[in-house]
Design a protein around this motif. Sequence first.
Motif, PDB file in Angstrom:
ATOM      1  N   ARG A 214       0.847  -1.151   0.100  1.00 21.43           N
ATOM      2  CA  ARG A 214       0.288  -0.048   0.094  1.00 21.43           C
ATOM      3  C   ARG A 214       0.844   1.283   0.005  1.00 21.43           C
ATOM      4  N   LEU A 215       2.278   1.165   0.480  1.00 21.76           N
ATOM      5  CA  LEU A 215       3.005   2.503   0.398  1.00 21.76           C
ATOM      6  C   LEU A 215       3.277   2.852  -1.173  1.00 21.76           C
ATOM      7  N   PHE A 216       3.396   1.701  -2.044  1.00 25.28           N
ATOM      8  CA  PHE A 216       3.796   2.075  -3.436  1.00 25.28           C
ATOM      9  C   PHE A 216       2.380   2.464  -4.215  1.00 25.28           C
ATOM     10  N   VAL A 217       1.210   1.842  -3.780  1.00 29.02           N
ATOM     11  CA  VAL A 217       0.132   2.028  -4.241  1.00 29.02           C
ATOM     12  C   VAL A 217      -0.270   3.553  -4.062  1.00 29.02           C
ATOM     13  N   SER A 454       1.348  18.598   8.811  1.00 28.11           N
ATOM     14  CA  SER A 454       2.182  17.298   9.499  1.00 28.11           C
ATOM     15  C   SER A 454       1.861  16.241   8.536  1.00 28.11           C
ATOM     16  N   GLY A 455       0.884  16.299   7.755  1.00 35.40           N
ATOM     17  CA  GLY A 455       0.700  14.807   6.913  1.00 35.40           C
ATOM     18  C   GLY A 455       1.638  14.927   5.849  1.00 35.40           C
ATOM     19  N   THR A 460       6.804  13.639   3.148  1.00 37.83           N
ATOM     20  CA  THR A 460       8.185  14.247   2.739  1.00 37.83           C
ATOM     21  C   THR A 460       9.380  13.497   3.193  1.00 37.83           C
ATOM     22  N   ARG A 461       9.115  12.966   4.258  1.00 35.79           N
ATOM     23  CA  ARG A 461      10.052  12.520   5.204  1.00 35.79           C
ATOM     24  C   ARG A 461      10.279  10.971   4.782  1.00 35.79           C
ATOM     25  N   ILE A 462       9.050  10.437   4.203  1.00 38.37           N
ATOM     26  CA  ILE A 462       9.215   8.946   3.504  1.00 38.37           C
ATOM     27  C   ILE A 462       9.845   8.953   2.077  1.00 38.37           C
ATOM     28  N   ASP A 467      14.154   7.736  -1.393  1.00 35.61           N
ATOM     29  CA  ASP A 467      14.668   8.308  -2.522  1.00 35.61           C
ATOM     30  C   ASP A 467      15.494   9.593  -2.192  1.00 35.61           C
ATOM     31  N   PRO A 468      16.724   9.593  -1.434  1.00 30.21           N
ATOM     32  CA  PRO A 468      17.357  10.450  -0.762  1.00 30.21           C
ATOM     33  C   PRO A 468      17.949  11.521  -1.937  1.00 30.21           C
ATOM     34  N   GLN A 469      18.009  11.125  -3.095  1.00 26.94           N
ATOM     35  CA  GLN A 469      18.604  12.062  -4.075  1.00 26.94           C
ATOM     36  C   GLN A 469      17.291  12.702  -5.043  1.00 26.94           C
TER      37      GLN A 469
END
Length: 482
Positions: A214-217, A454-455, A460-462, A467-469
């Motif tokens: 579900r993270l990628f969906v 906050s959401g 953004t943190r995820i 994908d740090p770059q």
Amino acid sequence: MHETESPAAKTAKATAATHSPSPRLTPALASALQQRFGSRFSTAQAVREHHGRDESPYPLTPPEGVVFAESTQDVVDVVNLCREHGCPIIPWGAGSSIEGQLLPVQGGITLDLSGMNRMVALAPEDLQVTVQAGMSRRQLNQEIRGTGLFFPIDPGADASLGGMVSTRASGTNAVRYGTMRENTLALTVVTADGEVVHTGTRARKSSAGYDLTRLFVGAEGTLGIITEVTVRLHPLPEAMSAAVVSFPSAEQAVNVVIHAIQMGIPLARCEFLDPSSIRAINAYSRLTLPERYTLFFEFHGSEAGVAEQVELVQALAAEQGGADFQWANRPEERSKLWNARHDAYFAGLQLRPGARGITTDTCVPISKLAVSVEGARRLLEDSGFPAMILGHVGDGNFHCLILVDADDPDEVARAEALNRQIVELALSLGGTCTGEHGIGLHKMDFLQAEAGASGVALMTRIKQALDPQGLFNPGKMLRPGA
């Protein structure tokens, strides 16, 4: 949400501010891609331009090069090379997105997955199939036609399965069969560090760890590149029947839908079209439907079950002044009806030749549907824009198509302000800014209003963690620096 500047204008400014003035496809990277992929890597202008447009109102934005992938290993190699050279990667399936998801606004490489269109594993006894991400929904149904099963998610466009996962697509059948969220069991994903991750299993449920599937969906290619998809299949119904019925007002039509859902009638499809939509599809698809507020229904089940559903819906429609029931029971009649509905976007564009469409995609709780549709209708009428309302009202989702001269900045700004009013109304009713199209370039401000600071900060943190770059489809969903 009350700024005078439109979301489109903000997006243009943000894109200009973050776009690198130097090419992201360096000679060294181009050479490495050429050596690895040969003719499957192209910088030809025609190829680049083909991958620089979708169905959104945004201008042509070509990538610097295109790689045509045929396997998960191809994707791994592209990711590793692009990471080494700091080059963005934009996944591409069928080019049917309408929120600008496919546009390389920060340059880079488009990774075309349309050649990855093979079936990996079919398990009819488990009602599931695994396919490569580039397979289209129509191709999937064609390949499983002898099994007695079908894949019901039908967004209208012949989208790729990977793209449908990435935008959390749904469509006309969602009221009965759910969306890509409910029908996606497992994924194969290439991460930003070039690792291949398998999320989920073939089991129908699991409570093992974080729900990575579900993270990628719905992530729109910003967190990883999907290369394989395992989806649920459903038995073909014994009986199917479709009907069209018209009403004097939008509110009466919508009330029928609300009452049917609240009574638990298992509608398979339930679509709303306003008089402008009917006028457009009559001309485009050569139909002769009355130009009134109209519902398209489809019923699935046993012969007795379908007959009972039809009887109940007819009674509800009669209570609300419904008239001119027209039935489409034969397959060719149903296909003609639903093809006309699927072509409604292109039919609508013909109401103003040369115009581009700005679309809304709000979805509200079913109890608030009449208020949302009526509010949107009044706003459109007051605006003076050629426009139409249609959508999957069986699950509270509908679209407004606003036709604009894309070369007239003032007109686009007024249309975006109208879009913002319609979204604000939906949010005030407990709804969402997008039921199925996704955020892309167009709805980033609305995401901020809906999810809150906050959401968005958590999203953004995820993104930064995975994908740090910032190379996966940059500039989409989350504003740079959010």
